[in-house]
Design a protein around this motif. Structure first.
Motif, PDB file in Angstrom:
ATOM      1  N   SER A  23      -0.241  -0.228  -9.568  1.00 51.64           N
ATOM      2  CA  SER A  23      -1.327   0.706  -9.830  1.00 51.64           C
ATOM      3  C   SER A  23      -2.452   0.543  -8.816  1.00 51.64           C
ATOM      4  O   SER A  23      -3.013   1.529  -8.332  1.00 51.64           O
ATOM      5  N   ALA A  24      -2.789  -0.700  -8.472  1.00 53.90           N
ATOM      6  CA  ALA A  24      -3.852  -0.932  -7.492  1.00 53.90           C
ATOM      7  C   ALA A  24      -3.435  -0.436  -6.117  1.00 53.90           C
ATOM      8  O   ALA A  24      -4.237   0.154  -5.388  1.00 53.90           O
ATOM      9  N   LEU A  25      -2.176  -0.669  -5.733  1.00 56.26           N
ATOM     10  CA  LEU A  25      -1.695  -0.190  -4.441  1.00 56.26           C
ATOM     11  C   LEU A  25      -1.631   1.329  -4.417  1.00 56.26           C
ATOM     12  O   LEU A  25      -1.916   1.949  -3.390  1.00 56.26           O
ATOM     13  N   ASP A  26      -1.271   1.924  -5.541  1.00 55.72           N
ATOM     14  CA  ASP A  26      -1.271   3.384  -5.618  1.00 55.72           C
ATOM     15  C   ASP A  26      -2.668   3.939  -5.377  1.00 55.72           C
ATOM     16  O   ASP A  26      -2.842   4.934  -4.665  1.00 55.72           O
ATOM     17  N   VAL A  27      -3.656   3.308  -5.991  1.00 52.14           N
ATOM     18  CA  VAL A  27      -5.043   3.745  -5.801  1.00 52.14           C
ATOM     19  C   VAL A  27      -5.444   3.589  -4.340  1.00 52.14           C
ATOM     20  O   VAL A  27      -6.038   4.494  -3.739  1.00 52.14           O
ATOM     21  N   LEU A  28      -5.116   2.441  -3.752  1.00 45.06           N
ATOM     22  CA  LEU A  28      -5.480   2.189  -2.362  1.00 45.06           C
ATOM     23  C   LEU A  28      -4.828   3.210  -1.433  1.00 45.06           C
ATOM     24  O   LEU A  28      -5.459   3.717  -0.502  1.00 45.06           O
ATOM     25  N   ASN A  29      -3.569   3.522  -1.689  1.00 46.06           N
ATOM     26  CA  ASN A  29      -2.892   4.534  -0.879  1.00 46.06           C
ATOM     27  C   ASN A  29      -3.536   5.908  -1.052  1.00 46.06           C
ATOM     28  O   ASN A  29      -3.707   6.656  -0.087  1.00 46.06           O
ATOM     29  N   ALA A  30      -3.905   6.220  -2.285  1.00 42.14           N
ATOM     30  CA  ALA A  30      -4.485   7.536  -2.557  1.00 42.14           C
ATOM     31  C   ALA A  30      -5.815   7.722  -1.837  1.00 42.14           C
ATOM     32  O   ALA A  30      -6.076   8.784  -1.259  1.00 42.14           O
ATOM     33  N   VAL A  31      -6.647   6.682  -1.846  1.00 42.94           N
ATOM     34  CA  VAL A  31      -7.974   6.823  -1.238  1.00 42.94           C
ATOM     35  C   VAL A  31      -7.934   6.608   0.273  1.00 42.94           C
ATOM     36  O   VAL A  31      -8.936   6.813   0.950  1.00 42.94           O
ATOM     37  N   LEU A  53      12.935   3.038   6.706  1.00 47.97           N
ATOM     38  CA  LEU A  53      11.557   2.869   7.166  1.00 47.97           C
ATOM     39  C   LEU A  53      10.855   4.222   7.212  1.00 47.97           C
ATOM     40  O   LEU A  53      11.496   5.272   7.269  1.00 47.97           O
ATOM     41  N   ASP A  54       9.542   4.161   7.157  1.00 53.20           N
ATOM     42  CA  ASP A  54       8.693   5.346   7.265  1.00 53.20           C
ATOM     43  C   ASP A  54       7.898   5.274   8.566  1.00 53.20           C
ATOM     44  O   ASP A  54       7.408   4.192   8.937  1.00 53.20           O
ATOM     45  N   VAL A  55       7.784   6.398   9.236  1.00 53.86           N
ATOM     46  CA  VAL A  55       7.073   6.471  10.513  1.00 53.86           C
ATOM     47  C   VAL A  55       5.783   7.268  10.342  1.00 53.86           C
ATOM     48  O   VAL A  55       5.776   8.320   9.698  1.00 53.86           O
ATOM     49  N   TYR A  56       4.707   6.750  10.906  1.00 55.71           N
ATOM     50  CA  TYR A  56       3.403   7.426  10.924  1.00 55.71           C
ATOM     51  C   TYR A  56       2.996   7.602  12.383  1.00 55.71           C
ATOM     52  O   TYR A  56       2.672   6.632  13.068  1.00 55.71           O
ATOM     53  N   ARG A  57       3.046   8.844  12.850  1.00 61.65           N
ATOM     54  CA  ARG A  57       2.691   9.134  14.237  1.00 61.65           C
ATOM     55  C   ARG A  57       1.230   9.567  14.328  1.00 61.65           C
ATOM     56  O   ARG A  57       0.769  10.406  13.542  1.00 61.65           O
ATOM     57  N   PRO A  58       0.489   9.006  15.284  1.00 62.55           N
ATOM     58  CA  PRO A  58      -0.939   9.332  15.381  1.00 62.55           C
ATOM     59  C   PRO A  58      -1.158  10.741  15.908  1.00 62.55           C
ATOM     60  O   PRO A  58      -0.458  11.204  16.812  1.00 62.55           O
ATOM     61  N   THR A  83       6.688   2.177   0.359  1.00 63.13           N
ATOM     62  CA  THR A  83       5.773   3.199  -0.146  1.00 63.13           C
ATOM     63  C   THR A  83       4.459   2.588  -0.634  1.00 63.13           C
ATOM     64  O   THR A  83       3.429   3.272  -0.657  1.00 63.13           O
ATOM     65  N   ASP A  84       4.484   1.314  -1.017  1.00 62.15           N
ATOM     66  CA  ASP A  84       3.250   0.641  -1.441  1.00 62.15           C
ATOM     67  C   ASP A  84       2.301   0.396  -0.272  1.00 62.15           C
ATOM     68  O   ASP A  84       1.114   0.131  -0.483  1.00 62.15           O
ATOM     69  N   TYR A  85       2.832   0.453   0.948  1.00 61.86           N
ATOM     70  CA  TYR A  85       2.037   0.109   2.129  1.00 61.86           C
ATOM     71  C   TYR A  85       1.830   1.296   3.058  1.00 61.86           C
ATOM     72  O   TYR A  85       1.661   1.132   4.257  1.00 61.86           O
ATOM     73  N   ALA A  86       1.816   2.485   2.453  1.00 62.89           N
ATOM     74  CA  ALA A  86       1.495   3.676   3.240  1.00 62.89           C
ATOM     75  C   ALA A  86       0.117   3.544   3.873  1.00 62.89           C
ATOM     76  O   ALA A  86      -0.118   4.023   4.986  1.00 62.89           O
ATOM     77  N   ALA A  94      -4.236   5.538  12.703  1.00 64.31           N
ATOM     78  CA  ALA A  94      -5.622   5.907  13.002  1.00 64.31           C
ATOM     79  C   ALA A  94      -6.138   5.212  14.256  1.00 64.31           C
ATOM     80  O   ALA A  94      -7.075   5.702  14.898  1.00 64.31           O
ATOM     81  N   THR A  95      -5.528   4.071  14.624  1.00 60.03           N
ATOM     82  CA  THR A  95      -5.919   3.393  15.862  1.00 60.03           C
ATOM     83  C   THR A  95      -5.285   4.049  17.081  1.00 60.03           C
ATOM     84  O   THR A  95      -5.615   3.706  18.213  1.00 60.03           O
ATOM     85  N   GLY A  96      -4.325   4.949  16.852  1.00 52.05           N
ATOM     86  CA  GLY A  96      -3.607   5.595  17.944  1.00 52.05           C
ATOM     87  C   GLY A  96      -2.219   5.058  18.169  1.00 52.05           C
ATOM     88  O   GLY A  96      -1.530   5.455  19.113  1.00 52.05           O
ATOM     89  N   ALA A  97      -1.757   4.145  17.294  1.00 51.16           N
ATOM     90  CA  ALA A  97      -0.422   3.559  17.426  1.00 51.16           C
ATOM     91  C   ALA A  97       0.564   4.273  16.517  1.00 51.16           C
ATOM     92  O   ALA A  97       0.200   4.805  15.464  1.00 51.16           O
ATOM     93  N   ILE A  98       1.822   4.264  16.916  1.00 47.13           N
ATOM     94  CA  ILE A  98       2.907   4.726  16.052  1.00 47.13           C
ATOM     95  C   ILE A  98       3.252   3.575  15.113  1.00 47.13           C
ATOM     96  O   ILE A  98       3.547   2.473  15.569  1.00 47.13           O
ATOM     97  N   ALA A  99       3.178   3.828  13.811  1.00 42.96           N
ATOM     98  CA  ALA A  99       3.444   2.774  12.834  1.00 42.96           C
ATOM     99  C   ALA A  99       4.760   3.030  12.130  1.00 42.96           C
ATOM    100  O   ALA A  99       5.085   4.174  11.791  1.00 42.96           O
ATOM    101  N   MET A 100       5.512   1.953  11.908  1.00 41.00           N
ATOM    102  CA  MET A 100       6.774   2.027  11.168  1.00 41.00           C
ATOM    103  C   MET A 100       6.730   0.966  10.075  1.00 41.00           C
ATOM    104  O   MET A 100       6.686  -0.229  10.372  1.00 41.00           O
ATOM    105  N   VAL A 101       6.724   1.415   8.826  1.00 37.10           N
ATOM    106  CA  VAL A 101       6.652   0.504   7.682  1.00 37.10           C
ATOM    107  C   VAL A 101       8.057   0.363   7.110  1.00 37.10           C
ATOM    108  O   VAL A 101       8.685   1.357   6.729  1.00 37.10           O
ATOM    109  N   VAL A 102       8.542  -0.876   7.044  1.00 39.59           N
ATOM    110  CA  VAL A 102       9.967  -1.154   6.842  1.00 39.59           C
ATOM    111  C   VAL A 102      10.246  -1.739   5.464  1.00 39.59           C
ATOM    112  O   VAL A 102       9.572  -2.667   5.013  1.00 39.59           O
ATOM    113  N   ASP A 103      11.280  -1.209   4.803  1.00 43.25           N
ATOM    114  CA  ASP A 103      11.900  -1.899   3.675  1.00 43.25           C
ATOM    115  C   ASP A 103      13.011  -2.790   4.201  1.00 43.25           C
ATOM    116  O   ASP A 103      13.667  -2.458   5.207  1.00 43.25           O
TER     117      ASP A 103
END
Length: 288
Positions: A23-31, A53-58, A83-86, A94-103
């Motif tokens: 629940s706390a991680l969900d809130v953190l991700n939401a905000v 894995l999930d990719v976040y492109r800047p 998904t907890d670490y979106a 946001a720093t300009g890097a491509i991020a990949m969050v891995v299971d």
């Protein structure tokens, strides 16, 4: 009445006391959601359901070559979900890097070194995916928090894992360890004993003992002075000292206000006031 800035900060900081809960991680991700990245979710780097894995492109990449960070979360190698670490993916983008969050596979499905094999496979997949997407010259980093920092450290210091995929540690432009356990034998925590095949633990499972005169990628070691979970002196400081002993490039940041949980939480945009963790990471990436 709208929530004041001070009240909002106090509320968010209070929520960190249960950060391990979904629940706390969900809130953190939401905000932490922003328009700083474009995400591609659920890319498979293997056949197992957890090998994704999930990719976040800047939206606004860093100047010069692309930087890509493969991030491994913590959870004592027993729990966690990408998904907890979106919020980490959003923050790094946001720093300009491509991020990949891995299971990666967890105990009891695997024990050491199964999770390292997954992290190496994910990193190899990331390199190939980047090339296919037009980022062949990208600077590649591995990073992690807690158990994930251990995973990143092992990939950066022990050539066995990336070597299984035809890569060397020289394929990494650097690695980032946040509150990682790097020197924890004999194991004190009962729940970690079976993860490392007790009573058959081996010294070569410890990142500290893979640091020698051989080439090592630059390291950024981050820790909170108030960490009561992973011993700062035995782990982060001893690893930094060993890297310096062999004259490997290392930056050490010890944050006086942060503990084990708040160190990673401070990456989230609403919690940057806790400490300059994200700006220190961004500075490290920009130097590559």
């Amino acid at each position: 009445m709208p929530m004041t800035r001070l009240t909002r900060r106090a509320w968010l900081a209070a929520a960190l006391s249960s950060l391990a809960g979904c629940s706390a991680l969900d809130v953190l991700n939401a905000v932490s959601k922003s328009d700083a990245s474009v995400s591609t979710l659920g890319l498979a780097y293997g056949d197992n359901p957890r090998q994704k894995l999930d990719v976040y492109r800047p939206v606004r990449p860093m100047a010069g070559p692309a930087r890509a960070v493969v991030f491994f979360y913590g959870g004592s190698w027993r729990e966690g979900a990408r998904t907890d670490y979106a919020f980490v993916g959003e923050a790094l983008a946001a720093t300009g890097a491509i991020a990949m969050v891995v299971d990666y596979r967890l105990y009891p499905e695997v024990s050491y070194p199964g999770f390292l094999e997954d992290c190496a496979a994910a990193t190899a997949f990331a390199q190939h995916w980047l090339a296919q997407q037009g980022y062949a010259g990208a600077r590649l980093f591995v990073a992690g928090h807690s158990a994930g920092a251990y995973n990143a450290a092992m990939l950066a210091t022990d050539s066995r894992w990336l070597g299984a995929h035809g890569l060397g540690t020289e394929s990494l432009s650097g690695w980032i360890g946040m509150a990682g356990p790097y020197n924890f034998l004999p194991i004190q925590a009962a729940d970690i004993l079976p993860v490392f095949n007790h009573p058959h633990e081996t010294q070569d499972s410890q990142p500290l003992f893979h640091v020698d005169q051989r080439w090592q990628p630059p390291a950024l070691l981050l820790t909170g002075e108030r960490d009561a979970y992973v011993d700062v002196r035995r782990n982060t400081l001893s690893l930094a000292e060993r890297l310096m002993k062999y004259r490997h490039p290392v930056e050490l940041k010890v944050y006086p206000r942060l503990d084990h949980k708040t160190l990673v939480a401070a990456l989230a945009s609403p919690l940057k006031f806790l400490g300059p963790v994200l700006s220190d990471v961004a500075d490290f990436l920009a130097k590559a």
